[in-house]
Design a protein around this motif. Structure first.
Motif, mmCIF file in Angstrom:
data_model
loop_
_atom_site.group_PDB
_atom_site.id
_atom_site.type_symbol
_atom_site.label_atom_id
_atom_site.label_comp_id
_atom_site.label_asym_id
_atom_site.label_seq_id
_atom_site.Cartn_x
_atom_site.Cartn_y
_atom_site.Cartn_z
ATOM 1 N N GLN A 1 99.505 39.214 -9.361
ATOM 2 C CA GLN A 1 98.408 39.036 -9.557
ATOM 3 C C GLN A 1 98.532 36.866 -9.614
ATOM 4 O OE1 GLN A 1 100.000 41.145 -11.293
ATOM 5 N NE2 GLN A 1 98.715 42.252 -13.056
ATOM 6 N N ASP B 1 97.650 45.773 -6.551
ATOM 7 C CA ASP B 1 96.821 44.824 -6.315
ATOM 8 C C ASP B 1 98.101 43.158 -5.693
ATOM 9 O OD1 ASP B 1 95.618 42.478 -7.117
ATOM 10 O OD2 ASP B 1 95.975 42.656 -9.768
ATOM 11 N N LYS C 1 94.184 41.185 -1.949
ATOM 12 C CA LYS C 1 93.283 42.126 -2.173
ATOM 13 C C LYS C 1 91.671 41.520 -1.828
ATOM 14 C CE LYS C 1 91.916 46.131 -5.364
ATOM 15 N NZ LYS C 1 92.906 46.126 -7.160
ATOM 16 N N ASN C 2 91.265 40.772 -2.767
ATOM 17 C CA ASN C 2 89.982 39.944 -2.475
ATOM 18 C C ASN C 2 89.606 39.494 -1.667
ATOM 19 O OD1 ASN C 2 90.062 40.105 -5.349
ATOM 20 N ND2 ASN C 2 90.915 38.095 -5.855
ATOM 21 N N THR D 1 92.635 49.607 -9.709
ATOM 22 C CA THR D 1 93.213 48.793 -9.711
ATOM 23 C C THR D 1 95.090 48.720 -10.034
ATOM 24 O OG1 THR D 1 93.244 49.181 -11.997
ATOM 25 C CG2 THR D 1 91.703 48.035 -11.378
ATOM 26 N N ARG D 2 96.390 48.281 -9.566
ATOM 27 C CA ARG D 2 97.173 48.206 -10.068
ATOM 28 C C ARG D 2 97.675 49.294 -11.087
ATOM 29 N NH1 ARG D 2 101.805 45.604 -12.993
ATOM 30 N NH2 ARG D 2 100.033 44.942 -13.646
#
Length: 416
Positions: free
Chosen positions: A44, A261, A265-266, A285-286
């Motif tokens: 992240q 993630d 990703k975005n 999600t992760r």
């Protein structure tokens, strides 16, 4: 007296890397294991909850002593990533100056960045103990691909650092035979390098097909990707592939379940939306690694993808072992080692890296397979895994480097 292994790994529990399991197994075998790592922030880019510069700097995990040295989190841009890499080395330098840890061996778990190996090399030289390097990512090649930097002076400087590290390691382990040849091409003696592939943790086993809340229970053919969503994975191919499938009127027949993630990703979600294929994608999600086998079992096939690049042709991604251990048919967009393994194992279907149209054709071919044919592919995957990536056999092989009182017949200690 138990042998003491000092592990240098910029990423460690609760970050999800295979070194977590390797260290746990070494403790079970009677070794004392100390890990010098950073403050968890991957993928992240920010510190995990409960961790920080003044929180949980020492920890015990499955009998492994963890020492967390300060580092700047990865953030979400190249400047922060560079600071993250540099801060681990600087902290490692000062840790080495003042550390009272007395280890018999140093084991460096090298995923990018290669710079993380420097504190291990310095420790081994200072204490005159053997230094082992486990290469997951090749540098400087990886730097050129991920950053796009091709300046020959910059890349040349990184190459000198890599050669410095290789020269001061007593044994170098590589995750693929292609990596072995590449490392040797830098002037490293071949007898100093060994192929030691990754294995999958014990919880990666075939599960009965089941439903999970994250994936709709319908008749759609589900294809899962589980893992880090970064630029190296080349997942931008999927929206393009989805468009080809949509042209074949298959948009309602196929779903891509993207679990994980990462820094890309975005951007991938934006690309999916811009391509008008969002109905074919399900972003999850992760998840804890222990949940991945259950998620795999709820899908018809797993997806393995790498960017079209000579470096990634030499790579055997850890994800491949996980998929094969779970006995699931595999669809791959990859060249080189991954393609070779899938052809040898008859565990799936392969398309060339970066070829979205061919990948769409392969997916249609997999879609038309009978349940019996898919089952055979899954069985082939598990059988190949057992023959080539057996965990206990690989750990026993590593014991031969740690378990003997003297290694002088095989390994020359490097001074200077």
């Amino acid at each position: 007296m138990n042998k003491h292994i000092l592990v240098i790994a910029q990423y460690f529990y609760p970050e999800q890397f295979r070194i977590n399991d390797i260290c746990t197994e070494w403790v079970k075998k009677g070794y004392k294991v100390t890990v010098v790592t950073g403050i968890p922030n991957y993928p992240q880019g920010k510190y995990f909850p409960g961790y920080g510069l003044f929180k949980k700097r020492k920890e015990i995990y499955n009998g492994v002593e963890i020492i967390r040295i300060p580092l700047i989190p990865r953030g979400n841009n190249s400047i922060m990533l560079a600071l993250n890499y540099l801060s681990f080395v600087v902290s490692g330098f000062f840790w080495n100056l003042f550390s009272k840890v007395k280890a018999d061996y140093v084991f460096i778990f090298e995923v990018s960045p290669m710079t993380q190996a420097l504190p291990g090399v310095w420790y081994a030289k200072k204490r005159k103990v053997p230094c082992y390097l486990y290469v997951q990512d090749l540098w400087p090649e990886n730097v050129e691909i991920i950053t796009g930097i091709t300046n020959r002076y910059f890349i040349g400087a990184i190459g000198k650092m890599v050669d410095y590290i290789y020269a001061r390691c007593d044994k170098i382990f590589a995750t693929s035979n292609s990596f072995v040849h590449s490392i040797a091409s830098r002037g490293v003696q071949e007898e100093k390098i060994a192929y030691w592939p990754q294995y999958a943790e014990d919880f990666y086993t075939p599960k009965e097909k089941s439903t999970v809340p994250e994936i709709p229970n319908d008749d759609i053919f589900n294809i899962i990707f589980a893992g880090n969503i970064g630029t190296a994975q080349g997942l931008e191919i999927l929206p393009k592939t989805a468009l080809f499938l949509k042209e074949k009127s298959l948009a309602k027949n196929i779903r891509f379940n993207i679990v994980g993630d990462g820094r890309y990703k975005n951007e991938l979600i934006e690309l999916v939306n811009a391509s008008n294929v969002a109905e074919m994608f399900n972003f999850i999600t992760r998840q804890p690694a222990t949940r991945i086998p259950e998620l795999l079992a709820s899908n018809n096939a797993a997806f393995q993808c790498l960017t079209d690049n000579p470096l990634f042709s030499m790579t055997i991604p850890a994800k491949l072992q996980s998929y094969m251990a779970c006995g699931i048919p595999i669809i791959a967009s990859a060249n080189g080692e991954t393609s070779r393994i899938l052809k040898e194992s008859e565990a799936g279907l392969i398309s060339p890296a970066g070829d979205a149209r061919k990948l769409a054709e392969v997916i249609v071919e997999m879609l038309n397979k009978s349940p019996e044919q898919l089952k055979v592919m899954g069985l082939n995957a598990r059988e190949y895994y057992n023959r080539n990536f057996n965990k206990q056999e690989l750990l026993s092989e590593m014991d031969s480097y740690f378990g003997r009182e003297t290694l002088m017949g095989d390994i020359q200690y490097v001074q200077g």
